[in-house]
Scaffold this active site. Sequence first.
Site, PDB file in Angstrom:
ATOM      1  N   CYS A 127       0.800  -1.186  -0.097  1.00 33.59           N
ATOM      2  CA  CYS A 127      -0.040   0.235   0.319  1.00 33.59           C
ATOM      3  C   CYS A 127       0.616   1.437   0.149  1.00 33.59           C
ATOM      4  O   CYS A 127       1.685   1.055  -0.446  1.00 33.59           O
ATOM      5  CB  CYS A 127      -1.055   0.015   1.013  1.00 33.59           C
ATOM      6  SG  CYS A 127       0.179  -0.201   3.145  1.00 33.59           S
ATOM      7  N   ASN A 142       2.391   1.332   4.378  1.00 34.52           N
ATOM      8  CA  ASN A 142       2.399   0.112   4.855  1.00 34.52           C
ATOM      9  C   ASN A 142       2.523   0.619   6.567  1.00 34.52           C
ATOM     10  O   ASN A 142       3.352  -0.374   7.676  1.00 34.52           O
ATOM     11  CB  ASN A 142       4.039  -0.384   4.512  1.00 34.52           C
ATOM     12  CG  ASN A 142       4.319  -1.608   5.287  1.00 34.52           C
ATOM     13  OD1 ASN A 142       5.414  -2.369   5.662  1.00 34.52           O
ATOM     14  ND2 ASN A 142       3.651  -2.915   4.900  1.00 34.52           N
ATOM     15  N   CYS A 169      -1.786   1.240   7.485  1.00 35.10           N
ATOM     16  CA  CYS A 169      -2.733   0.042   7.348  1.00 35.10           C
ATOM     17  C   CYS A 169      -3.536  -0.683   7.281  1.00 35.10           C
ATOM     18  O   CYS A 169      -3.613  -1.507   6.931  1.00 35.10           O
ATOM     19  CB  CYS A 169      -3.759   2.153   7.259  1.00 35.10           C
ATOM     20  SG  CYS A 169      -3.317   3.344   7.705  1.00 35.10           S
ATOM     21  N   ARG A 170      -3.255  -0.862   5.344  1.00 39.13           N
ATOM     22  CA  ARG A 170      -4.246  -1.143   4.140  1.00 39.13           C
ATOM     23  C   ARG A 170      -3.060  -2.817   4.423  1.00 39.13           C
ATOM     24  O   ARG A 170      -3.092  -3.719   4.940  1.00 39.13           O
ATOM     25  CB  ARG A 170      -4.772  -1.608   3.628  1.00 39.13           C
ATOM     26  CG  ARG A 170      -5.752  -0.041   3.498  1.00 39.13           C
ATOM     27  CD  ARG A 170      -6.018   0.126   1.959  1.00 39.13           C
ATOM     28  NE  ARG A 170      -4.756   1.497   1.438  1.00 39.13           N
ATOM     29  CZ  ARG A 170      -4.439   1.979   0.575  1.00 39.13           C
ATOM     30  NH1 ARG A 170      -4.799   2.023  -0.624  1.00 39.13           N
ATOM     31  NH2 ARG A 170      -3.257   3.354   0.657  1.00 39.13           N
ATOM     32  N   SER A 171      -1.354  -2.747   3.970  1.00 42.89           N
ATOM     33  CA  SER A 171      -1.235  -3.836   3.540  1.00 42.89           C
ATOM     34  C   SER A 171      -0.576  -4.097   5.056  1.00 42.89           C
ATOM     35  O   SER A 171      -0.865  -5.794   5.047  1.00 42.89           O
ATOM     36  CB  SER A 171       0.121  -3.427   2.829  1.00 42.89           C
ATOM     37  OG  SER A 171       1.003  -2.426   3.442  1.00 42.89           O
ATOM     38  N   ASP A 198      -7.898   3.707   1.390  1.00 48.97           N
ATOM     39  CA  ASP A 198      -7.331   4.447   2.238  1.00 48.97           C
ATOM     40  C   ASP A 198      -7.497   4.140   3.437  1.00 48.97           C
ATOM     41  O   ASP A 198      -8.458   5.000   3.400  1.00 48.97           O
ATOM     42  CB  ASP A 198      -6.350   5.480   1.808  1.00 48.97           C
ATOM     43  CG  ASP A 198      -5.480   5.928   2.918  1.00 48.97           C
ATOM     44  OD1 ASP A 198      -5.592   4.940   3.791  1.00 48.97           O
ATOM     45  OD2 ASP A 198      -4.537   6.442   2.017  1.00 48.97           O
TER      46      ASP A 198
HETATM   47  P1  4NP Z   1      -1.973   2.769   3.753  1.00 49.51           P
HETATM   48  O1  4NP Z   1      -2.560   4.178   4.362  1.00 49.51           O
HETATM   49  O2  4NP Z   1      -1.146   3.018   2.211  1.00 49.51           O
HETATM   50  O3  4NP Z   1      -2.815   1.755   3.667  1.00 49.51           O
HETATM   51  O4  4NP Z   1      -0.678   2.654   4.687  1.00 49.51           O
HETATM   52  C1  4NP Z   1      -1.668   5.363   4.725  1.00 49.51           C
HETATM   53  C2  4NP Z   1      -0.697   5.891   5.748  1.00 49.51           C
HETATM   54  C3  4NP Z   1      -0.242   6.920   5.879  1.00 49.51           C
HETATM   55  C4  4NP Z   1      -0.343   7.798   4.977  1.00 49.51           C
HETATM   56  C5  4NP Z   1      -1.569   8.003   4.423  1.00 49.51           C
HETATM   57  C6  4NP Z   1      -1.924   6.294   3.230  1.00 49.51           C
HETATM   58  N1  4NP Z   1       0.063   8.794   5.220  1.00 49.51           N
HETATM   59  O5  4NP Z   1      -0.060   9.858   4.651  1.00 49.51           O
HETATM   60  O6  4NP Z   1       0.935   9.153   5.935  1.00 49.51           O
END
Ligand code: 4NP
Length: 150
Positions: free
Chosen positions: A3, A6, A8-10, A119
């Site tokens: 993602c 790294n 939240c989702r992955s 997201d």
């Molecule tokens: P992820 O979510 O891609 O599912 O881990 C996010 C985590 C942090 C950010 C964006 C998406 N950020 O902008 O910091």
Amino acid sequence: MVCLGNICRSPLAEGIMRHKAIRHGLNWIVDSAGTGFWHVGELPDQRSIATARQHGIDITGQRARQFEAADLERFDRIFVMDTQNLRDVLRHADDGERREKVSLILDHLFPGQQRSVPDPYYDDDGFEEVFRMLDDACESFIRDHLEAST
Ligand code: 4NP
């Protein structure tokens, strides 16, 4: 599992797929990474940790890392969460063999629809829905794998 951050989702996808693989006796190496570098070294987001825990999965052993081109050689399959991740990962894939390893994780359930896992970073309520999507996608992938290998 790839993602953006790294966190939240992955990490959820990694935890779910590893959990299912172990349950099915599959000796798979499951890992995750983010296309971005902002959260490298961090634990998964507390909301992902809590959601996984509610489903009996512990993801607190994970630490965020950034996706690298070598991952396209190290792994047989690369599942990305959204279409932006897909573009970012494919930028590192310079031949057909590598490109073929990469797909949207929801493609397995919804072929050809280009669906993204939303997201949930800015949406406290989104984590359970993300968990369910990833759980369905991983279950479907493993079931197809087991059918194909019998
Ligand atoms: P992820 O979510 O891609 O599912 O881990 C996010 C985590 C942090 C950010 C964006 C998406 N950020 O902008 O910091």
